[in-house]
Design an enzyme around this catalytic site. Structure first.
Site, short mmCIF file in Angstrom:
data_model
loop_
_atom_site.label_atom_id
_atom_site.label_comp_id
_atom_site.label_asym_id
_atom_site.label_seq_id
_atom_site.Cartn_x
_atom_site.Cartn_y
_atom_site.Cartn_z
N ASP A 227 48.86 9.36 17.83
CA ASP A 227 47.81 9.40 16.82
C ASP A 227 47.37 7.96 16.68
O ASP A 227 48.09 7.13 16.12
CB ASP A 227 48.35 9.94 15.49
CG ASP A 227 47.27 10.01 14.42
OD1 ASP A 227 46.26 9.29 14.56
OD2 ASP A 227 47.44 10.76 13.45
N HIS A 228 46.19 7.65 17.20
CA HIS A 228 45.84 6.23 17.34
C HIS A 228 45.73 5.51 15.99
O HIS A 228 45.77 4.29 15.93
CB HIS A 228 44.57 6.04 18.16
CG HIS A 228 43.32 6.41 17.44
ND1 HIS A 228 42.78 7.66 17.48
CD2 HIS A 228 42.52 5.68 16.64
CE1 HIS A 228 41.68 7.69 16.75
NE2 HIS A 228 41.51 6.50 16.21
N HIS B 132 45.25 12.14 11.22
CA HIS B 132 45.05 10.81 10.64
C HIS B 132 45.31 10.78 9.13
O HIS B 132 46.03 9.92 8.62
CB HIS B 132 43.62 10.32 10.88
CG HIS B 132 43.22 10.31 12.31
ND1 HIS B 132 44.11 10.08 13.33
CD2 HIS B 132 42.01 10.48 12.92
CE1 HIS B 132 43.47 10.11 14.49
NE2 HIS B 132 42.20 10.36 14.26
#
Lengths: 516, 368
Positions: A205-206, A268
């Site tokens: 999950d960047h 996010h």
């Protein structure tokens, strides 16, 4: 935490006390989906920047795999162009690029075709010889979720996955979305865990690669002054906003399937909730941090059934409007979007975290497309003064704002006396900006995460139980809103902060959204 | 005392991007004037904005030329780590008794991220520097001294007493100077060394090869090490040998002079004693620098050597056959080494202290 010794081996006498960052072991990195947007815009530029800053082992090979027909040389040229366009550092250092490109290979082919994997195996063996990558493998799935099962089966069939603990490592990085609901996430986890161990799986999950998100841990657990007030005794509520100016661009087909809940909230935004609400981990290692994060997700009251969803969830869909003075179309006029689409592009959610620390402190989440500006922030709203010494309403409650993007930083709003004779308070802001305080450019999130994956550090990657706990929360909403008789999302004009019902969600509690 | 205040140098133009103000004192220093100049420099940017400082960075040199050479590195490090940079240039043998002050600020995103005060003292004016320094430090913040002179003398001792950390560059001195450093370290001095930061890649690669799963078996069998320096023994080589000796107590460690480097360069430490701070010596290979680092764990032998900008490790005698491991040397940017040393803002680097103590014992054999 790049390397953990086995329990029965001698410690490395030369490793003790070294301050220099550890460079990862030699490795061949295989990018599935190599001709796609992610590889062009993020992955290869991130690898180039890691090479530029001497963070990569010289013994590194990168193999791109996808359907597009390229030769090795054509792929190298294409990636050189991508780095020139998308690298955060410019101009491109040709020496570094040449060295990096020397280990760049390409294998064209379909993922369900055995010959693709036979040729991949040959290329990897050649890289082991030419670049001394020593049989270590990092497979990166930069592909749609529908391809994950076939990729896993092919890797297993062609004996490319080695068990953990062997001298040669195998790891897999899996891009989001990890499943499209709880059932599919569980099924995918089962399938992945049939062929490899959790220690080999890096669910990316960047957002977790962003400096400010990591700084939230340092801010909370590296200072003594915030943690004592980080609870229901001092905090009134928390607002988390993840807003985008952009619409869905050319991703209509994907977005129709995903919507805001799958695209942003499940991953996010819930990551930000976990990091904001978690208890201090016993140690700063992958499992201790993730243990605490998953506990938060499990203590959130479930949002299940039409009544709970109606009370605590507001969904919206943008209509035509203006962003930064430009006319933009409504969601239903976007390419590949159904005329009668009910896909939400906005969500406002009220969460209750049922824990000792957070009882009675609502977390309001808000995320959407085509909002007035691109911004992600966490706002901690402290309680009102117990006694209005300077007059009712004269002093606003304190707010602590953690800006995740853009202009990463932290701001504290507090009251100060206006110069003059009378005691008139005014709210002022004390602003810490990352870009100001540390002049060094922050690395891209993908740089940090790729490096961690190469090092085998899972702290910033999502664990099985974490991803399932997040899906469980979102699944309750999805089941309700995707029922045939569910009401459609509320319309909101592009360029606004969402439907008016979103304001009412807080208004019912006597609160209001911040205007970021 | 003559005083000119508020006149920007270069006829009002910002110097090299700095909005610089200057003044000169011919007898005593008025710290109030310097602070006023600093405030003026801050106000010149329009809105005063906030000032962010993580520590006081004090740099001490004995010639303007030495400071000029170090300037880029100091500024780069200062920008990376918001700080008040106090540069003291002492020219005790110059004529006169003056102190010149130059003051400037760097902004980043509207806030002041670096305040720079440069005091150049000539002749008798040098005696004012120490008290001026104490009066100009930002309270409560750590004090890091970058020492550009020989690692000896009363002034350095006082700096060591006052500072949370003192950073030297033993690579600019003959390796025998490490004996003085070792004596100070033995008394607990919080000394850091840019020469030490230069050998990080060597240490890192040596550690990496013993982290490779099929090479971990050799960890307990380390027997000897040899550091070969190009054309003469330099401090970096001595530190690397000392580091290994301090980590593997029973190992036999030697320092050897190898053939001259192909490209001419100054012998470290044989120059005018001025610092070459921030000009990392990784490329090209200079005289006295490390060319090869070998260590053995019979039957395996490990050879680390430099090939242009890459360190290469070769392992022979292992039952898995020959193994090659490579590490790219870091890019050479101003302030990189100083930035590495600034990661530690207080106290002693115990690894360095142990390495220096062991290195000093190796020095008598260093003439080979």
């Amino acid at each position: 935490m790049p390397y953990a010794p086995e329990h029965d081996e001698l410690p490395n006498p030369l490793r003790v006390g070294l301050r220099a960052d550890s460079v990862p072991e030699p490795c061949a990195l295989v990018v599935f989906g190599a001709s796609g947007d992610l590889a062009h815009r993020k992955l290869i530029p991130a690898l180039y920047n890691l090479a530029l800053t001497a963070h990569l082992p010289a013994a590194l090979g990168v193999v791109g795999v996808s359907k597009s027909e390229y030769t090795h040389e054509q792929y190298q040229e294409d990636m050189r162009e991508a780095v020139g366009q998308f690298s955060r550092t410019k101009p491109v250092d040709e020496d570094v690029w040449r060295d990096f490109a020397g280990g760049l290979r390409y294998v064209p082919g379909a993922f369900d075709d055995d010959s693709t994997f036979q040729r991949l195996a040959g290329t990897l063996e050649e890289l082991d010889r030419a670049r001394a990558t020593r049989g270590n493998r990092l497979f990166y799935f930069a592909t749609p979720p529908s391809t994950f099962p076939v990729l896993l089966r092919q890797l297993q069939k062609h004996r490319m996955i080695r068990p953990p603990g062997e001298a040669r490592f195998t790891r897999v990085v899996i891009e989001k979305p990890f499943g499209r609901d709880l059932a599919s996430a569980r099924a995918l986890n089962r399938m992945v865990l049939e062929v490899m161990d959790e220690r080999q799986i890096f669910r990316i999950d960047h957002y977790l690669g962003k400096e400010t998100v990591q700084n939230l841990l340092v801010f909370r657990f590296g200072n003594t002054i915030f943690e004592p007030i980080w609870n229901r005794n001092y905090i009134d509520h928390v607002q988390i906003t993840a807003a985008e100016e952009l619409g869905i661009e050319s991703r209509g087909r994907y977005y129709e399937e995903a919507g805001i809940l799958r695209d942003m909230i499940q991953n996010h935004v819930l990551q930000l909730v976990s990091l904001t609400a978690m208890e201090a981990p016993a140690a700063f290692d992958a499992d201790a941090v993730r243990d605490e994060k998953v506990k938060v997700l499990r203590t959130i009251s479930p949002l299940e059934g039409p009544e709970a969803v109606a009370q605590r969830v507001v969904l919206g869909q943008y209509t035509a409007g203006q962003i930064a003075g430009n006319d933009v179309p409504g969601y239903r006029e976007e390419k590949d979007v159904a005329k009668g689409s009910r896909t939400p592009t906005f969500a406002a959610i009220k969460l209750n975290v049922d824990s000792w620390r957070w009882d009675g402190v609502p977390f309001y989440l808000r995320s959407g497309k085509r909002l007035p500006k691109r911004l992600t922030e966490i706002a901690i709203q402290f309680r009102k003064l117990p006694h209005a010494l300077f007059g009712e309403g004269a002093a606003a409650p304190n707010t602590l704002i953690v800006r995740v993007q853009p202009e990463e930083g932290i701001a504290l709003r507090f009251s100060a006396k206006v110069p003059g004779e009378r005691y008139r308070p005014r709210t002022v802001s004390m602003d810490f900006r990352y870009g100001t305080a540390f002049a060094a450019a922050s690395p891209e999130a993908y740089e940090r995460l790729l490096l961690d994956a190469l090092r085998g550090d899972q702290t910033l990657f999502t664990r099985k139980d974490e991803v399932e706990a997040a899906w469980k929360l979102v699944d309750g909403i999805l089941q309700t809103i995707e029922a045939p008789d569910a009401p459609p999302p509320f319309p909101y004009e592009a360029g606004s902060w969402g439907p008016r019902e979103s304001d009412e969600l807080l208004g019912r509690d006597g609160r209001a959204w911040r205007r970021p | 005392m003559s005083l000119s205040i508020g006149e920007p140098i270069s006829g009002g133009q910002a110097a090299r991007g700095w909005d610089e103000m200057s003044t000169r004192f011919d007898g005593g220093i008025d710290l109030g004037k310097i602070r006023a100049l600093l405030q003026q420099a801050k106000d010149r940017g329009g809105s005063p904005g906030e000032t962010i400082s993580a520590f006081n960075l004090v740099a001490i040199y004995f010639s303007p030329a030495a400071y000029e050479r170090a300037q880029a590195a100091l500024e780069a490090a200062g920008r990376l780590h918001p700080s008040r940079l106090l540069v003291l240039i002492a020219e005790p043998h110059a004529e006169g008794e003056s102190v010149a002050a130059r003051v400037s600020v760097v902004r980043s995103g509207g806030a002041v991220s670096l305040e720079r005060i440069v005091l150049t003292a000539q002749g008798g004016g040098v005696r004012h520097l120490e008290s001026a320094l104490l009066g100009l430090l930002v309270p409560d913040l750590p004090v890091v001294v970058v020492w550009g002179g020989r690692p000896e003398g009363a002034l350095l001792r006082r700096a060591v007493d006052m500072a949370d950390r003192v950073i030297i560059d033993s690579g600019t001195r003959p390796p025998q100077a490490l004996a003085d450093v070792g004596a100070m370290l033995a008394r607990g001095a919080p000394i850091g060394d840019l020469a030490w930061a230069r050998i990080f890649p060597w240490m890192s690669l040596a550690a990496e090869v013993l982290d490779v799963p099929n090479l971990r078996e050799h960890r307990g069998k380390l027997k000897s090490a040899r550091v070969i320096c190009a054309g003469g023994i330099g401090s970096e080589g001595v530190l690397l040998a000392g580091w290994f000796a301090s980590r593997v107590k029973k190992a036999r460690v030697e320092l050897v002079t190898g053939r001259e480097p192909e490209m001419d360069s100054a012998m470290p430490g044989a120059g005018d004693g001025t610092s070459i701070t921030g000009l990392p010596s990784a490329t090209p290979l200079g005289k006295g620098q490390i060319a090869v680092f070998e260590f053995t764990a019979p039957p395996a032998s490990f050879t680390l050597r430099r090939e242009k900008s890459v360190l290469v490790a070769e392992v022979r005698g292992d039952d898995d056959g020959e193994i090659l491991h490579r590490l790219r040397l870091p890019p050479e940017t101003p302030g990189r080494l100083l930035g590495l040393e600034l990661k530690l803002l207080a106290g002693q680097d115990e690894l360095y202290a142990a390495a220096v103590q062991a290195a000093v014992k190796l020095l008598p054999q260093s003439g080979s």
